[in-house]
Design a protein around this motif. Structure first.
Motif, PDB file in Angstrom:
ATOM      1  N   GLY A  11       0.840  -1.210   0.000  1.00 26.14           N
ATOM      2  CA  GLY A  11       0.000   0.000   0.000  1.00 26.14           C
ATOM      3  C   GLY A  11       0.865   1.246   0.000  1.00 26.14           C
ATOM      4  O   GLY A  11       1.499   1.562   0.996  1.00 26.14           O
ATOM      5  N   ALA A 119      -0.393  -1.260   4.735  1.00 29.13           N
ATOM      6  CA  ALA A 119      -0.822   0.155   4.723  1.00 29.13           C
ATOM      7  C   ALA A 119      -1.852   0.303   3.612  1.00 29.13           C
ATOM      8  O   ALA A 119      -1.684   1.076   2.682  1.00 29.13           O
ATOM      9  N   LEU A 367      -9.567  20.194   9.683  1.00 31.67           N
ATOM     10  CA  LEU A 367      -9.875  21.355   8.841  1.00 31.67           C
ATOM     11  C   LEU A 367     -10.715  20.892   7.665  1.00 31.67           C
ATOM     12  O   LEU A 367     -10.471  19.829   7.097  1.00 31.67           O
TER      13      LEU A 367
HETATM   14  C1  LIG Z   1     -12.215  12.622  -0.541  1.00 33.71           C
HETATM   15  C2  LIG Z   1     -11.388  12.431   0.712  1.00 33.71           C
HETATM   16  C3  LIG Z   1     -10.989  13.541   1.446  1.00 33.71           C
HETATM   17  C4  LIG Z   1     -10.204  13.379   2.608  1.00 33.71           C
HETATM   18  N1  LIG Z   1      -9.802  14.493   3.276  1.00 33.71           N
HETATM   19  C5  LIG Z   1      -9.003  14.356   4.369  1.00 33.71           C
HETATM   20  C6  LIG Z   1      -8.513  15.518   5.059  1.00 33.71           C
HETATM   21  O1  LIG Z   1      -8.836  16.653   4.696  1.00 33.71           O
HETATM   22  N2  LIG Z   1      -7.694  15.332   6.147  1.00 33.71           N
HETATM   23  C7  LIG Z   1      -7.326  14.076   6.558  1.00 33.71           C
HETATM   24  O2  LIG Z   1      -6.567  13.956   7.551  1.00 33.71           O
HETATM   25  N3  LIG Z   1      -7.778  12.972   5.927  1.00 33.71           N
HETATM   26  C8  LIG Z   1      -8.604  13.078   4.853  1.00 33.71           C
HETATM   27  N4  LIG Z   1      -9.050  11.954   4.196  1.00 33.71           N
HETATM   28  C9  LIG Z   1      -8.652  10.630   4.714  1.00 33.71           C
HETATM   29  C10 LIG Z   1      -7.225  10.283   4.252  1.00 33.71           C
HETATM   30  O3  LIG Z   1      -7.157  10.391   2.849  1.00 33.71           O
HETATM   31  C11 LIG Z   1      -6.875   8.877   4.681  1.00 33.71           C
HETATM   32  O4  LIG Z   1      -7.036   8.783   6.079  1.00 33.71           O
HETATM   33  C12 LIG Z   1      -5.435   8.519   4.308  1.00 33.71           C
HETATM   34  O5  LIG Z   1      -5.248   8.585   2.915  1.00 33.71           O
HETATM   35  C13 LIG Z   1      -5.101   7.125   4.827  1.00 33.71           C
HETATM   36  O6  LIG Z   1      -3.807   6.795   4.423  1.00 33.71           O
HETATM   37  P1  LIG Z   1      -3.406   5.265   4.237  1.00 33.71           P
HETATM   38  O7  LIG Z   1      -1.942   5.252   3.915  1.00 33.71           O
HETATM   39  O8  LIG Z   1      -3.894   4.479   5.367  1.00 33.71           O
HETATM   40  O9  LIG Z   1      -4.250   4.773   2.977  1.00 33.71           O
HETATM   41  P2  LIG Z   1      -4.364   5.336   1.511  1.00 33.71           P
HETATM   42  O10 LIG Z   1      -3.773   6.682   1.376  1.00 33.71           O
HETATM   43  O11 LIG Z   1      -5.766   5.148   1.104  1.00 33.71           O
HETATM   44  O12 LIG Z   1      -3.454   4.317   0.675  1.00 33.71           O
HETATM   45  C14 LIG Z   1      -3.774   2.955   0.567  1.00 33.71           C
HETATM   46  C15 LIG Z   1      -2.961   2.369  -0.567  1.00 33.71           C
HETATM   47  O13 LIG Z   1      -3.147   0.959  -0.564  1.00 33.71           O
HETATM   48  C16 LIG Z   1      -3.302   0.494  -1.897  1.00 33.71           C
HETATM   49  N5  LIG Z   1      -4.052  -0.777  -1.834  1.00 33.71           N
HETATM   50  C17 LIG Z   1      -5.316  -0.962  -1.401  1.00 33.71           C
HETATM   51  N6  LIG Z   1      -5.646  -2.261  -1.462  1.00 33.71           N
HETATM   52  C18 LIG Z   1      -4.572  -2.907  -1.923  1.00 33.71           C
HETATM   53  C19 LIG Z   1      -4.275  -4.278  -2.195  1.00 33.71           C
HETATM   54  N7  LIG Z   1      -5.164  -5.270  -1.997  1.00 33.71           N
HETATM   55  N8  LIG Z   1      -3.055  -4.613  -2.651  1.00 33.71           N
HETATM   56  C20 LIG Z   1      -2.120  -3.645  -2.872  1.00 33.71           C
HETATM   57  N9  LIG Z   1      -2.337  -2.334  -2.650  1.00 33.71           N
HETATM   58  C21 LIG Z   1      -3.544  -1.976  -2.170  1.00 33.71           C
HETATM   59  C22 LIG Z   1      -4.043   1.629  -2.581  1.00 33.71           C
HETATM   60  O14 LIG Z   1      -3.877   1.582  -3.991  1.00 33.71           O
HETATM   61  C23 LIG Z   1      -3.393   2.849  -1.946  1.00 33.71           C
HETATM   62  O15 LIG Z   1      -2.263   3.282  -2.678  1.00 33.71           O
HETATM   63  C24 LIG Z   1      -9.838  12.082   3.041  1.00 33.71           C
HETATM   64  C25 LIG Z   1     -10.257  10.958   2.302  1.00 33.71           C
HETATM   65  C26 LIG Z   1     -11.025  11.128   1.145  1.00 33.71           C
HETATM   66  C27 LIG Z   1     -11.463   9.913   0.375  1.00 33.71           C
END
Ligand SMILES: Cc1cc2nc3c(=O)[nH]c(=O)nc-3n(C[C@H](O)[C@H](O)[C@H](O)COP(=O)(O)OP(=O)(O)OC[C@H]3O[C@@H](n4cnc5c(N)ncnc54)[C@H](O)[C@@H]3O)c2cc1C
Length: 436
Positions: A11, A119, A367
């Motif tokens: 991820g 992740a 925010l």
């Molecule tokens: C429209 C929107 C607005 C947001 N605004 C805010 C904000 O203003 N402030 C804030 O703090 N948070 C915000 N968030 C939440 C924030 O984006 C997430 O909390 C954050 O991106 C989480 O990070 P992460 O690394 O856990 O996952 P992600 O950033 O979602 O990354 C997950 C990764 O895993 C990969 N993946 C998934 N499944 C698999 C698999 N089976 N095999 C291989 N790879 C896989 C995906 O392709 C992706 O690259 C928002 C979310 C959205 C959707």
């Protein structure tokens, strides 16, 4: 011959990409083999997706290609979707990668790990409401945001053509957004920003009065994570733009172009977006790790999974409840960023045989951007002694700083500074809307 320690991060999102950059910068390829696996070829910061969906941001300019990023930071990248983990053999299995026609591009394969970090982010939670999967759009990925934008523009074009044929026609593009949290609120405001710009890009008779956005929230008010005063300010701003805000309205079914509420009301819409909360993807519950009712992997205070200390989980896919607090750390970019820093430190400490760090979540506040119209939020911290409500330019500045921090986290200071400068130039010289 000594085998290299193989650290596999699955991820490459807000948390995972930052982590591999730090691991690559620390270890390079000499003693360790750092591997990133992602189902996509590029990363886009999820909090930008509502802008991509509305067309006010061209994702091509902001996305980061993993192959380029890995060659710069000394890790290897594999495209593939995680399917299963064999904890005894310490391998993960990836599903075959297929091309557009469905023919196999890369066969399914396994990758060995010494340390594994999950992740994997989250997906929209439809809470099992019938019809949502079939009839609503989500904003979980770039593809979904692009799909929304294409459909939105097609509807705008249809309305514009109808009004050219008959100027007295009362045509509208109706968008219903389910979920009055940050994503729903930000999308609603961004749509008005985009609609106001369309007349400059060939849809001469289209303006924001042709857009009708309904924002539905099951709870008593929108933005429950913010203080009431700020949520009221956001509601006032949305209603001033023309958004119909409907709190205490629970959607119990989705049908083609219709949402049905608990009290039997029918809301007609051309586009329906479901943004009512997130959960871990369903397959997480079958990985053999301890998960909660929302499919999130339960982790200890060192961010190791409860069943296997060689597997860490971070970000939206992980669930950590700090001691003495009834609620888990929220699924936010700032949480993913903080967790990535602790997982990095703990991987280093594991190699050195030192005790691991405990994760302490520091809520810096929330925010919410109402596009160019306003930004509201609350800041938390020791310096200000608790929580402070902010609005306007300062709030906007801090909101955009979050993205700047992410750029620094994945590119380092030098490249991030150049990218920010290029972003400023692009805002002046490039079209304000992406229309294809
Ligand atoms: C429209 C929107 C607005 C947001 N605004 C805010 C904000 O203003 N402030 C804030 O703090 N948070 C915000 N968030 C939440 C924030 O984006 C997430 O909390 C954050 O991106 C989480 O990070 P992460 O690394 O856990 O996952 P992600 O950033 O979602 O990354 C997950 C990764 O895993 C990969 N993946 C998934 N499944 C698999 C698999 N089976 N095999 C291989 N790879 C896989 C995906 O392709 C992706 O690259 C928002 C979310 C959205 C959707």
């Amino acid at each position: 011959m000594n085998r290299k320690t193989q650290i596999v991060v699955v991820g490459g999102g807000a948390g995972g990409l930052e982590l591999v950059r730090r691991l690559g910068a620390k270890y390079g390829r000499k003693r360790h083999d750092i591997i990133l696996v992602d189902k996509n070829l590029s990363h886009i910061w999820k909090p930008l997706l509502h802008e991509v969906a509305a067309g006010s941001l061209d994702a091509n300019l902001d996305e980061v290609g993993y192959r380029d990023h890995c060659s710069r930071w000394g890790y290897r990248f594999f495209q593939g979707s995680l399917e299963s983990i064999d904890r005894v053999a310490r391998t993960i299995s990836l599903a075959p990668v297929k091309d557009e026609d469905g023919s196999e591009l890369i066969a399914g394969h396994t990758i060995r790990y010494d340390i594994l970090v999950l992740a994997l982010g989250s997906v929209s939670n439809d809470f099992g409401v019938p019809g949502v999967k079939e009839h609503c759009l989500y904003l979980d990925s770039r593809e979904q945001a692009d799909r929304f934008r294409t459909r939105l523009l097609n509807h705008c074009l249809r309305v514009s053509r109808a009004m050219l044929r008959d100027p007295s026609a009362d045509e509208q593009v109706r968008v219903a957004i389910v979920g009055g949290g940050a994503t729903g609120v930000e999308l609603a405001a961004e749509l008005y920003n985009a609609a106001a710009g369309l007349r400059h890009y060939g849809l001469e008779v289209f303006d924001e009065s042709r857009l009708h956005v309904t924002l539905l929230e099951a709870g008593p008010r929108i933005l429950p994570a913010l203080p009431e005063k700020l949520a009221d300010a956001a509601r006032f701003e949305l209603e001033r733009l023309g958004v119909e805000v409907r709190p205490a309205t629970q959607v119990v079914e989705a049908r083609p172009r219709q949402l049905i509420t608990r009290d039997g009301a029918v809301i007609e819409a051309d586009l329906m977006v479901w943004a009512a909360g997130v959960k871990g993807a369903d397959f997480l519950a079958g990985l053999g790790l301890e998960t909660n009712a929302r499919n999130q992997i339960i982790v200890t205070d060192t961010l190791q999974t409860t069943v296997d200390p060689n597997i860490f989980a971070l970000g939206d896919c992980a669930s950590y409840t700090p001691p003495g607090e009834g609620r888990p750390v929220p699924p936010r970019a700032q949480a993913a960023h903080q967790m990535a820093a602790v997982v990095f430190a703990n991987i280093v400490r594991l190699q050195q045989g030192r005790p691991l760090k405990h994760f302490v979540y520091r809520d810096k506040g929330s925010l919410v951007s109402l596009s160019r119209f306003s930004t509201v939020g609350s800041l938390m911290g020791n310096l200000i002694g608790g929580s402070m409500a902010i609005e306007g330019r300062l709030a906007r500045f801090i909101y955009t700083s979050l993205y700047r921090l992410h750029l620094i986290g994945i590119h380092g200071w030098v490249k991030a500074t150049f990218l920010m400068a290029v972003g400023r130039v692009n805002r002046i010289v490039r079209p304000k809307l992406k229309l294809h």
